[in-house]
Design a protein around this motif. Sequence first.
Motif, PDB file in Angstrom:
ATOM      1  N   LYS C 146       8.029  30.543  50.430  1.00  0.00           N
ATOM      2  CA  LYS C 146       8.863  29.619  48.895  1.00  0.00           C
ATOM      3  C   LYS C 146       9.791  30.200  49.315  1.00  0.00           C
ATOM      4  O   LYS C 146      10.322  30.900  49.377  1.00  0.00           O
ATOM      5  CB  LYS C 146       7.648  30.351  48.024  1.00  0.00           C
ATOM      6  CG  LYS C 146       8.019  31.481  47.322  1.00  0.00           C
ATOM      7  CD  LYS C 146       7.366  31.553  46.402  1.00  0.00           C
ATOM      8  CE  LYS C 146       6.797  33.325  45.801  1.00  0.00           C
ATOM      9  NZ  LYS C 146       6.537  33.087  44.860  1.00  0.00           N
ATOM     10  N   ARG C 182       9.266  25.077  48.861  1.00  0.00           N
ATOM     11  CA  ARG C 182       7.552  25.410  49.052  1.00  0.00           C
ATOM     12  C   ARG C 182       6.885  24.513  50.129  1.00  0.00           C
ATOM     13  O   ARG C 182       6.494  23.543  49.774  1.00  0.00           O
ATOM     14  CB  ARG C 182       7.450  26.052  47.460  1.00  0.00           C
ATOM     15  CG  ARG C 182       5.854  26.660  47.170  1.00  0.00           C
ATOM     16  CD  ARG C 182       5.263  26.389  46.250  1.00  0.00           C
ATOM     17  NE  ARG C 182       4.461  27.678  46.215  1.00  0.00           N
ATOM     18  CZ  ARG C 182       4.194  28.742  45.821  1.00  0.00           C
ATOM     19  NH1 ARG C 182       5.534  29.413  45.707  1.00  0.00           N
ATOM     20  NH2 ARG C 182       3.019  29.066  45.853  1.00  0.00           N
ATOM     21  N   GLN C 219      11.646  12.345  50.977  1.00  0.00           N
ATOM     22  CA  GLN C 219       9.972  12.204  50.777  1.00  0.00           C
ATOM     23  C   GLN C 219       9.881  11.840  52.552  1.00  0.00           C
ATOM     24  O   GLN C 219       8.587  12.259  52.804  1.00  0.00           O
ATOM     25  CB  GLN C 219       9.520  10.669  50.422  1.00  0.00           C
ATOM     26  CG  GLN C 219       9.007  10.774  48.658  1.00  0.00           C
ATOM     27  CD  GLN C 219      10.492  10.816  47.754  1.00  0.00           C
ATOM     28  OE1 GLN C 219      11.888  11.046  48.411  1.00  0.00           O
ATOM     29  NE2 GLN C 219      10.447  10.165  46.366  1.00  0.00           N
ATOM     30  N   SER C 240       1.501  21.538  52.113  1.00  0.00           N
ATOM     31  CA  SER C 240       1.678  20.824  50.368  1.00  0.00           C
ATOM     32  C   SER C 240       3.135  20.996  50.744  1.00  0.00           C
ATOM     33  O   SER C 240       3.165  22.363  50.558  1.00  0.00           O
ATOM     34  CB  SER C 240       0.877  21.115  49.472  1.00  0.00           C
ATOM     35  OG  SER C 240      -0.490  20.159  49.362  1.00  0.00           O
ATOM     36  N   VAL C 242       6.857  21.690  47.497  1.00  0.00           N
ATOM     37  CA  VAL C 242       7.283  21.757  46.711  1.00  0.00           C
ATOM     38  C   VAL C 242       8.384  21.653  46.754  1.00  0.00           C
ATOM     39  O   VAL C 242       9.008  22.237  47.320  1.00  0.00           O
ATOM     40  CB  VAL C 242       6.684  22.114  45.422  1.00  0.00           C
ATOM     41  CG1 VAL C 242       7.257  21.552  43.971  1.00  0.00           C
ATOM     42  CG2 VAL C 242       5.121  21.768  45.171  1.00  0.00           C
ATOM     43  N   LEU C 274      12.342  16.376  41.974  1.00  0.00           N
ATOM     44  CA  LEU C 274      11.464  17.082  42.303  1.00  0.00           C
ATOM     45  C   LEU C 274      10.641  16.769  43.059  1.00  0.00           C
ATOM     46  O   LEU C 274      10.093  15.215  42.415  1.00  0.00           O
ATOM     47  CB  LEU C 274      11.327  17.442  41.378  1.00  0.00           C
ATOM     48  CG  LEU C 274       9.691  18.719  41.495  1.00  0.00           C
ATOM     49  CD1 LEU C 274      10.081  19.777  42.090  1.00  0.00           C
ATOM     50  CD2 LEU C 274       8.832  19.810  39.882  1.00  0.00           C
ATOM     51  N   GLU C 276       7.031  16.061  45.634  1.00  0.00           N
ATOM     52  CA  GLU C 276       5.250  16.804  45.785  1.00  0.00           C
ATOM     53  C   GLU C 276       4.888  16.355  47.130  1.00  0.00           C
ATOM     54  O   GLU C 276       5.201  14.843  46.160  1.00  0.00           O
ATOM     55  CB  GLU C 276       4.757  17.303  44.712  1.00  0.00           C
ATOM     56  CG  GLU C 276       5.906  18.440  43.807  1.00  0.00           C
ATOM     57  CD  GLU C 276       4.733  18.409  42.419  1.00  0.00           C
ATOM     58  OE1 GLU C 276       3.897  19.647  41.994  1.00  0.00           O
ATOM     59  OE2 GLU C 276       5.142  17.936  41.292  1.00  0.00           O
ATOM     60  N   THR C 278       1.965  16.113  50.257  1.00  0.00           N
ATOM     61  CA  THR C 278       0.849  16.294  50.477  1.00  0.00           C
ATOM     62  C   THR C 278       0.272  16.024  51.733  1.00  0.00           C
ATOM     63  O   THR C 278       0.381  14.864  51.876  1.00  0.00           O
ATOM     64  CB  THR C 278      -0.909  16.918  49.983  1.00  0.00           C
ATOM     65  OG1 THR C 278      -0.168  17.487  49.046  1.00  0.00           O
ATOM     66  CG2 THR C 278      -1.608  17.502  50.629  1.00  0.00           C
TER      67      THR C 278
ATOM     68  N   ASN D   8       0.767  12.606  46.425  1.00  0.00           N
ATOM     69  CA  ASN D   8       2.152  13.282  45.594  1.00  0.00           C
ATOM     70  C   ASN D   8       2.711  12.297  44.718  1.00  0.00           C
ATOM     71  O   ASN D   8       2.446  11.490  44.001  1.00  0.00           O
ATOM     72  CB  ASN D   8       2.351  12.067  46.948  1.00  0.00           C
ATOM     73  CG  ASN D   8       3.088  10.936  46.639  1.00  0.00           C
ATOM     74  OD1 ASN D   8       3.734   9.808  46.591  1.00  0.00           O
ATOM     75  ND2 ASN D   8       1.409  10.281  47.359  1.00  0.00           N
ATOM     76  N   TYR D  10       6.783  12.143  42.662  1.00  0.00           N
ATOM     77  CA  TYR D  10       7.957  12.376  42.199  1.00  0.00           C
ATOM     78  C   TYR D  10       8.645  12.116  40.899  1.00  0.00           C
ATOM     79  O   TYR D  10       8.176  11.906  40.036  1.00  0.00           O
ATOM     80  CB  TYR D  10       8.894  11.763  43.491  1.00  0.00           C
ATOM     81  CG  TYR D  10       9.304  10.199  43.114  1.00  0.00           C
ATOM     82  CD1 TYR D  10       8.343   9.337  43.070  1.00  0.00           C
ATOM     83  CD2 TYR D  10      10.760   9.690  42.775  1.00  0.00           C
ATOM     84  CE1 TYR D  10       8.222   8.239  42.692  1.00  0.00           C
ATOM     85  CE2 TYR D  10      11.051   8.714  42.066  1.00  0.00           C
ATOM     86  CZ  TYR D  10       9.352   7.553  42.419  1.00  0.00           C
ATOM     87  OH  TYR D  10       9.845   6.442  41.610  1.00  0.00           O
ATOM     88  N   SER D  37       7.646  12.054  35.884  1.00  0.00           N
ATOM     89  CA  SER D  37       7.414  12.385  37.055  1.00  0.00           C
ATOM     90  C   SER D  37       6.551  10.649  37.590  1.00  0.00           C
ATOM     91  O   SER D  37       6.012  10.504  36.429  1.00  0.00           O
ATOM     92  CB  SER D  37       6.967  12.897  38.090  1.00  0.00           C
ATOM     93  OG  SER D  37       5.716  13.298  37.088  1.00  0.00           O
ATOM     94  N   HIS D  39       3.080   8.758  40.009  1.00  0.00           N
ATOM     95  CA  HIS D  39       2.608   9.029  40.799  1.00  0.00           C
ATOM     96  C   HIS D  39       2.108   7.565  41.782  1.00  0.00           C
ATOM     97  O   HIS D  39       1.827   6.474  40.443  1.00  0.00           O
ATOM     98  CB  HIS D  39       1.824  10.015  40.743  1.00  0.00           C
ATOM     99  CG  HIS D  39       0.388   9.721  39.391  1.00  0.00           C
ATOM    100  ND1 HIS D  39       1.027  10.417  38.348  1.00  0.00           N
ATOM    101  CD2 HIS D  39      -0.404   9.075  39.312  1.00  0.00           C
ATOM    102  CE1 HIS D  39       0.777  10.089  38.098  1.00  0.00           C
ATOM    103  NE2 HIS D  39      -0.254   9.134  37.775  1.00  0.00           N
TER     104      HIS D  39
END
Lengths: 288, 288, 288, 288
Positions: C146, C182, C219, C240, C242, C274, C276, C278, D8, D10, D37, D39
Amino acid sequence: MGIRLGPNRYGKAESRVVRIVRDTERHEIRDLTVSTSLHGDFTAAHTDGDQSHVLPTDTQKNTAFAFAKKHGVASPEDYAIALGSRLLEATPYATGAEVVVDEHAWDRIEVDGAGHDHAFVRRGGEVRTARVEVERDGVHVTSGVKDLVLLKSTGSEFKGFLRDDYTTLDDADDRILATALRATWRHSRADGVDWNASYAAVRALVLSTFATTYSRALQETLYATGRAVLEAHEGIAEISFVAPNKHHFLVDLAPFGLDNPGEVFIAADRPYGLIEATVTREEEDRWP
Amino acid sequence: MGIRLGPNRYGKAESRVVRIVRDTERHEIRDLTVSTSLHGDFTAAHTDGDQSHVLPTDTQKNTAFAFAKKHGVASPEDYAIALGSRLLEATPYATGAEVVVDEHAWDRIEVDGAGHDHAFVRRGGEVRTARVEVERDGVHVTSGVKDLVLLKSTGSEFKGFLRDDYTTLDDADDRILATALRATWRHSRADGVDWNASYAAVRALVLSTFATTYSRALQETLYATGRAVLEAHEGIAEISFVAPNKHHFLVDLAPFGLDNPGEVFIAADRPYGLIEATVTREEEDRWP
Amino acid sequence: MGIRLGPNRYGKAESRVVRIVRDTERHEIRDLTVSTSLHGDFTAAHTDGDQSHVLPTDTQKNTAFAFAKKHGVASPEDYAIALGSRLLEATPYATGAEVVVDEHAWDRIEVDGAGHDHAFVRRGGEVRTARVEVERDGVHVTSGVKDLVLLKSTGSEFKGFLRDDYTTLDDADDRILATALRATWRHSRADGVDWNASYAAVRALVLSTFATTYSRALQETLYATGRAVLEAHEGIAEISFVAPNKHHFLVDLAPFGLDNPGEVFIAADRPYGLIEATVTREEEDRWP
Amino acid sequence: MGIRLGPNRYGKAESRVVRIVRDTERHEIRDLTVSTSLHGDFTAAHTDGDQSHVLPTDTQKNTAFAFAKKHGVASPEDYAIALGSRLLEATPYATGAEVVVDEHAWDRIEVDGAGHDHAFVRRGGEVRTARVEVERDGVHVTSGVKDLVLLKSTGSEFKGFLRDDYTTLDDADDRILATALRATWRHSRADGVDWNASYAAVRALVLSTFATTYSRALQETLYATGRAVLEAHEGIAEISFVAPNKHHFLVDLAPFGLDNPGEVFIAADRPYGLIEATVTREEEDRWP
């Protein structure tokens, strides 16, 4: 009995200035946090709400970004001198401008054994600092480093200290010594200095002196370090340290049938010792 | 050209001292962060590693906790005077001791309309501060507050300022003014003062002056506040402010067909303006 | 309609465990922040205040320190497996123990071109992480990193996105891409893995993929990175990310008569994008 | 064995939205930190760099500010429902939008015994939170509070716990119990709720239950609190707590000839106990 304005200053704090040099395919990055301030005759702004002497902090910010382009960032010190000189020139009623710069270091990302041209990873750890004061009659430069976290796992003692009714500490023959050092050194002149080379040399000397000096107290380590820097760099007039003693307490493992000869420690947050010391030359008065 | 030790001091920072008064069923709580330091003749500790003059920072910490019991905490100032006096007494080679206290306020939890006897909720917001310097020839007390976040949604302008080639800011006739104030005021004497009453009165006056003064700049607001405090409290010799200008920028909603007459703002983090000013009495020299 | 206890767990968070290996004059240091927790049948502690099933968090802390001695810290993962297994063994009513470790890296201080035996400087930058879940029927290991701050000064675009009435953003052909990554990757088995070698390999691959992949969005960069890791490491089941998009906005210098072809940026704090994501294998269900 | 994109999402995190209501001379302020966010099907953005499904995070930010004007902020929950609904409507390929709001409270500055019309002081202390998930088939609202720091100076014990070889803790008959509570409660419906009244009632009940419940462990206190909330509020389906046990250790003053019957404590930073628990209704499955 009258009331009057005392010392005052104003400025823009913590502009986050990132300068990419992209004259060739191999980019360079300088990543700075820049704070500027002006002091001088700004009484009317305080007493009468008259802003006619006041260069806005927004303008100070604009100038910080413009000078990253116009003057560039060969070093934090060099950039700060140019920026501070401009701010003072632009503000007739100011008697001085101060520019404080933190530089955040980046390394090139390694790909196939070589540093990449335009991809970087932030180095973390210590921050290089510069503080430049541009006055009407001269420029004063103080270089420095902060958040330089150092630790010796042996070669440190603390004993023979003064005791009173509230003293419970035992003598320590062999302890961990750790600190998050802030060191600032004032140069005796502001021109003709290779700031980057000077910084690298002082930083290396601070580290190696910490490593190789047997420590009977953090005070002794700081003084030895300051002495080494002043002896090696005649252009440095004075060096100051702020050094939290980051306590690492030996954990008592005896209840679990384990001995612990200097192997397992708990790193404590608060409280912490805090040592401050300046090492200077005989004839120096602390400036300002 | 010789090298010598310059200014220096050492101590224990940020001891977290919590004192419960439980003489009756209705408990009281004082929650303090305490930092102490000593200065004086500690040269040998630096140059020769000789600790015989040095009262350990661990002892300073012990004394801070012991005095919370022995002397109690009627106010941060009162406790700090007692603690600093003890540290100086215990350390013959010290010429002065400084004690800095932050007090974190708690409110009683309300149950059925009344404050509970022994359950508390932390108030948050501003922190009350005290700094006491105990020297061989006297005691100096500075009270204060920090993290006092204030905002006016109107009654603030900024215009008529100096302009140069890097100025893009427009005059503002009606803006949000916000700051996270740090104010510290030095008392002209250290005894016979009701520290808690004095703190409450100054805090109330700082707040009401901020609220009721039309602001042509943060500088003017600070000066007016300082003036009000000195006029009302003859025992206060000087007051200093550190005031970040927490910018709230009006958001341009025109692209979305919405007007925005001072209703929607973005609160910015960095950079921020930073204004520092001291208001003092005519005959005062800034101490020390 | 009854009320009942739902999911629950308890433990000791953020024990600061420092382990010095001093079997020879060349010391080693492992510097960890360790958090442990237990889950299982602890209903009576909640509903009846009955602690007879509860191994105190103080005991969990003691065990963390004792195991730094007894088992050692060959790697964060290895230490966490041993510690979690012990906690589960000691607590019959627990069904699982979780151990989370952050490792803070130190470098040897360089003296005369070589690393010193017992003096270290904290590396800063990213933190290595491990999360180990010891259940009655098996052990699950997730490694990670991280605060890995990455930046590309070119090779990144963002365009062709969906637009609506609130969209004002222009297409960007060449922008700075920066993130504080992270990444956490779950291993498909918990034994026979060289955790240190695995960590070093994954970290290097994350860095080099970031550097060498042209980015049409953060992304895409994350997916490419995850794909590269899974392709190269068959023992890793899933990874994963972040990733805050740390915006660097090009500064408009035109008002000052300066062009700015990707050279001067303001690094913004908030708000930030932000992202995220996986990346997993076809047959994988996300565990647990 | 193929590799594919897993879960995922964002969005834009931590937009600092300040809304002033100035329809009359008596202004109101709502001060929010807003994170949004999305999804859904954003696979192409990851695998092919195709942004055509992606509503930029910059647009999400614009919408957050525009809706503070267009819809207003009657409560964090109400605003978040409107904002999330808009984001989902604007993004055909999204299956859901999440909006997380922190509200920072301000009090009117008191002047001559009354609250001022347009001058405010930030209250500090706890933060009110809301999390709203807008899915194609419904809206889920979770309200909450964080950083609610509570302390009982008596009425708390911890004893009769499980012991093993690493246990050194003694039974405690009377200790300080302190925590920085985070509580989140999920509502069973999203319309027809007076969010501000609901928040105030739950907050008051959390505080009074903490105060008046004798505690045999933090777990018991949390369960009692959750039970009280669910019993009093039939519209709340579930409540969850994250509660660090902020240890206050009694200081041993015996070496200084002082007894310490629960009067002087050191407030420790790390490590700390960490208790997490959910209280739910019999028939509830935890959603999602």
